[in-house]
Design an enzyme around this catalytic site. Structure first.
Site, short mmCIF file in Angstrom:
data_model
loop_
_atom_site.label_atom_id
_atom_site.label_comp_id
_atom_site.label_asym_id
_atom_site.label_seq_id
_atom_site.Cartn_x
_atom_site.Cartn_y
_atom_site.Cartn_z
N GLU A 49 -18.27 -16.71 -44.71
CA GLU A 49 -19.68 -16.55 -44.34
C GLU A 49 -19.72 -16.53 -42.82
O GLU A 49 -19.48 -17.54 -42.16
CB GLU A 49 -20.50 -17.73 -44.90
CG GLU A 49 -21.98 -17.63 -44.69
CD GLU A 49 -22.69 -18.87 -45.20
OE1 GLU A 49 -23.79 -19.15 -44.70
OE2 GLU A 49 -22.14 -19.58 -46.07
N ASP A 60 -31.03 -23.86 -39.15
CA ASP A 60 -29.78 -24.51 -38.75
C ASP A 60 -30.03 -25.79 -37.98
O ASP A 60 -30.92 -25.88 -37.13
CB ASP A 60 -28.94 -23.55 -37.90
CG ASP A 60 -28.46 -22.37 -38.70
OD1 ASP A 60 -27.86 -22.60 -39.76
OD2 ASP A 60 -28.70 -21.22 -38.30
#
Length: 265
Positions: A49, A60
């Site tokens: 990924e 995030d």
């Protein structure tokens, strides 16, 4: 079959679980990424990924947000990432690569141009965090033209209706966000995740990958007992904020080996 479908089918036949590793492309310097990807595959990673650096990574936590800042400061942009994939493919034609990022850079480049370039580079799929499936149709049409997968996310807060909607439209695998929070968050309720995964599996034959909050061998092993794949990000990115590049690479590769061993027990 796509590289993703082929890899998951191989692992299923071997009764093994997939280890999906997140790497922020260009962190901390552009030349680090491709060799690191090869070393991680050699250490046991099944699916890569690859993060697209972005200035406002809303899903995030601080570890990956700072990694994006380092990558951007080092000069890496979205099209540079595609060139990294192309270089990786010179030696590895088997390992699936899914790009994870945000919609804004794709809007700037243009869906058609971006997807065509990604396909030519050897990308297998996209995870666009801030593109809900209800609004993903135009991008998905282009991805299907190039036989690329669009991976959607589900969360503990997803309703039964949303789970069914995503299960019908997802390809490659479904990414289950195991907690209410950002990447790298600490709390991980294995029992709750197992119950939610069971509900998702009742509606799809796609593999289910679990991410957010998996940070060590114990949590990977626990999630591997209920999911088809475990997705590890912050724990692999963190060393690059704390060590020299060589030390960070060594620590990251060692962590991959520990995660692989735990999943294979």
């Amino acid at each position: 079959m796509s590289r993703l479908a082929t890899r998951f089918a191989q692992l299923k036949s071997q009764q093994r679980k997939a280890l999906v590793s997140y790497v922020m492309a260009g962190d901390p310097q552009p030349q680090v990424t491709v060799p690191l990807l090869h070393q991680m595959v050699d250490a046991g990673v099944d699916v890569i990924e690859l993060g697209l650096p972005f200035s406002d990574p809303m899903a995030d936590g601080p570890v990956i947000a700072l990694a994006a800042e380092r990558a951007l400061a080092g000069g890496t942009n979205t099209l540079d990432v595609l060139q990294m994939v192309k270089r990786f493919r010179e030696q590895d034609q088997q390992t699936p690569i899914v790009l994870m990022g945000y919609l804004n850079p794709l809007e700037v480049i243009g869906y058609q141009q971006f997807v065509a370039a990604a396909h030519d580079s050897g990308v297998d799929g996209l995870i666009i965090v801030d593109l809900p499936p209800e609004e993903a149709g135009s991008l998905d049409q282009i991805l299907q033209q190039y036989q690329m997968d669009q991976v959607f996310l589900l969360a503990p807060t997803s309703t039964d209706e949303r789970i069914a909607y995503v299960a019908e439209r997802a390809r490659g695998f479904i990414y289950y966000v195991s907690l209410k929070g950002v990447t790298g968050a600490a709390s991980l309720d294995t029992a709750e995740a197992a119950a939610r995964i069971e509900k998702i599996k009742a509606l799809t034959d796609l593999p289910i990958g679990v991410g957010f909050g998996i940070r060590d061998a114990a949590s990977a092993k626990a999630m591997g007992q209920v999911a088809d794949a475990v997705i590890v990000g912050s724990a692999l990115v963190k060393p690059f904020a704390e060590c020299s590049i060589d030390q960070a690479v060594d620590q990251t590769v060692q962590k991959v080996k520990e995660l692989r061993a735990a999943l294979d027990e």
